[in-house]
Design a protein around this motif. Structure first.
Motif, PDB file in Angstrom:
ATOM      1  N   GLY A  52     -10.293  15.463 -60.623  1.00  0.00           N
ATOM      2  CA  GLY A  52     -11.466  15.181 -61.442  1.00  0.00           C
ATOM      3  C   GLY A  52     -11.849  16.360 -62.307  1.00  0.00           C
ATOM      4  O   GLY A  52     -12.190  16.200 -63.486  1.00  0.00           O
ATOM      5  N   SER A 262     -15.464  12.818 -57.113  1.00  0.00           N
ATOM      6  CA  SER A 262     -15.572  12.888 -58.574  1.00  0.00           C
ATOM      7  C   SER A 262     -16.943  13.421 -58.992  1.00  0.00           C
ATOM      8  O   SER A 262     -17.050  14.140 -59.990  1.00  0.00           O
ATOM      9  CB  SER A 262     -15.321  11.504 -59.182  1.00  0.00           C
ATOM     10  OG  SER A 262     -13.977  11.109 -58.990  1.00  0.00           O
ATOM     11  N   SER A 291     -15.903   6.885 -62.031  1.00  0.00           N
ATOM     12  CA  SER A 291     -14.677   6.875 -61.231  1.00  0.00           C
ATOM     13  C   SER A 291     -14.483   5.570 -60.476  1.00  0.00           C
ATOM     14  O   SER A 291     -13.381   5.298 -59.988  1.00  0.00           O
ATOM     15  CB  SER A 291     -14.684   8.036 -60.233  1.00  0.00           C
ATOM     16  OG  SER A 291     -15.558   7.777 -59.141  1.00  0.00           O
ATOM     17  N   THR A 298      -8.637   8.488 -58.179  1.00  0.00           N
ATOM     18  CA  THR A 298      -8.359   9.262 -59.392  1.00  0.00           C
ATOM     19  C   THR A 298      -8.098   8.474 -60.674  1.00  0.00           C
ATOM     20  O   THR A 298      -8.293   9.027 -61.757  1.00  0.00           O
ATOM     21  CB  THR A 298      -7.147  10.199 -59.158  1.00  0.00           C
ATOM     22  OG1 THR A 298      -6.002   9.398 -58.827  1.00  0.00           O
ATOM     23  CG2 THR A 298      -7.434  11.186 -58.035  1.00  0.00           C
ATOM     24  N   GLN A 301     -11.102   8.484 -63.238  1.00  0.00           N
ATOM     25  CA  GLN A 301     -11.933   9.677 -63.423  1.00  0.00           C
ATOM     26  C   GLN A 301     -12.129   9.957 -64.918  1.00  0.00           C
ATOM     27  O   GLN A 301     -11.179   9.883 -65.705  1.00  0.00           O
ATOM     28  CB  GLN A 301     -11.289  10.880 -62.732  1.00  0.00           C
ATOM     29  CG  GLN A 301     -11.374  10.794 -61.217  1.00  0.00           C
ATOM     30  CD  GLN A 301     -10.709  11.969 -60.528  1.00  0.00           C
ATOM     31  OE1 GLN A 301      -9.608  12.379 -60.902  1.00  0.00           O
ATOM     32  NE2 GLN A 301     -11.361  12.512 -59.498  1.00  0.00           N
TER      33      GLN A 301
END
Length: 318
Positions: A52, A262, A291, A298, A301
């Motif tokens: 992030g 995140s 996110s 991920t 993000q």
């Protein structure tokens, strides 16, 4: 001496298998249950935070330990693809990479099953001193999953601080349920920013009947600024005297796995960019909310510009 990295993240990195949402109780008895979605993705609080922060434009390194196996190679490749330096991600020749299965429900709750692998073996020798002394900020994650590393954190973070770095900690959950305060009492004075969610704050402060604000005040008395993630209600920061709040960013989450990590990345990126405390909270909340647009920690993000735009939209809607 110039800094090699903006952020060093210390802790866990593993593959996540995210399955769900499950709309009935998990069944044993060799029953097979079908769910709408399944995803193999990068997991681990430290890894998600590192990704992030890199997505937000920081120069990021990660230090920790994985196994000499396909899961470890998957983790290293995923981190590298997202711009995270993995030179300090040690390969253990004997132990396996940790593996996590996340079972989600439609109400946003989830169950998490983790095979520890290298987690118990991860220790101070996995964190090069050069990274501690050449990074602007050092963040540690998953405190309770890595007892050897946790015991060494006061010295590791103390070294980073002695060389001018900021420090932060997200303990995450304690699978044992004990939330032993002994080690934490030693590490909190070396932490600039503690980043629990509301439930974790209550457990860390040993206040099962208190409020998150009361818990944050008690934790802040031990040294750190306490920044609490409070779900749909947003987030707040407590310095032991005053409370600063931001409301949540409206979102229709597909998956909340990793949203807190995140959030951490957003807060640290804003801190390192010199943003005000209030602005840092807003940007962190935006990073956490954005996110959740995709499954896994991920894939969705945000970039810095996306987070800034989300904060601006939220401000117009107030």
């Amino acid at each position: 001496m110039p800094h090699t990295f903006d952020l060093l993240v210390i802790g866990d990195a593993n593959p996540d298998v995210v399955l769900g949402p499950l709309d009935e109780p998990l069944a044993f008895g060799q029953r097979e249950q079908l769910v709408p979605t399944g995803l193999l993705t990068l997991g681990g609080s430290a890894a998600i935070t590192a990704c992030g922060a890199a997505r937000l434009g920081l120069r990021v390194a990660i230090a920790g330990r994985v196994g000499d196996d396909e899961a470890g190679r998957f983790v290293r490749a995923a981190l590298t693809d997202r711009g995270v330096d993995t030179a300090a991600l040690r390969v253990d020749p004997n132990l396996s990479t940790p593996l996590t299965t996340v079972l989600t429900r439609a109400d946003g709750d989830r169950a998490i099953l983790t095979a520890a692998g290298t987690l118990d073996a991860t220790g101070p020798e996995d964190v090069p001193e050069e990274l501690l002394t050449r990074s602007r900020h050092v963040h540690a994650a998953s405190y309770f999953l890595m007892p050897r590393l946790a015991k060494a954190l006061p010295d590791l973070l103390g070294t980073a601080r002695a060389h001018g770095a900021g420090t932060s900690l997200d303990t995450n959950d304690d699978p044992s349920g004990r939330w032993d305060p002994t080690g934490l009492a030693a590490v909190l004075p070396t932490v600039d920013v503690l980043l629990p969610n509301a439930q974790e704050a209550l457990a860390l402060a040993r206040m099962p009947t208190g409020t998150p604000e009361q818990a944050a005040e008690r934790l802040a008395a031990q040294g750190p600024l306490v920044v609490v993630k409070n779900g749909g209600e947003g987030a707040f920061a407590h310095d032991g005297r005053t409370v600063l709040r931001t409301r949540g960013i409206p979102a229709r989450p597909l998956d909340t796995v990793g949203a807190g990590d995140s959030f951490d990345a957003g807060y640290l990126a804003a801190l390192l960019a010199g943003e005000s405390p209030g602005r840092a909270l807003e940007l962190a909340a935006a990073c956490g909310a954005l996110s959740t647009r995709a499954h896994g920690g991920t894939p969705a993000q945000p970039t810095w510009d996306e987070a800034v735009a989300a904060v601006a939209r939220n401000g117009k809607n107030q």
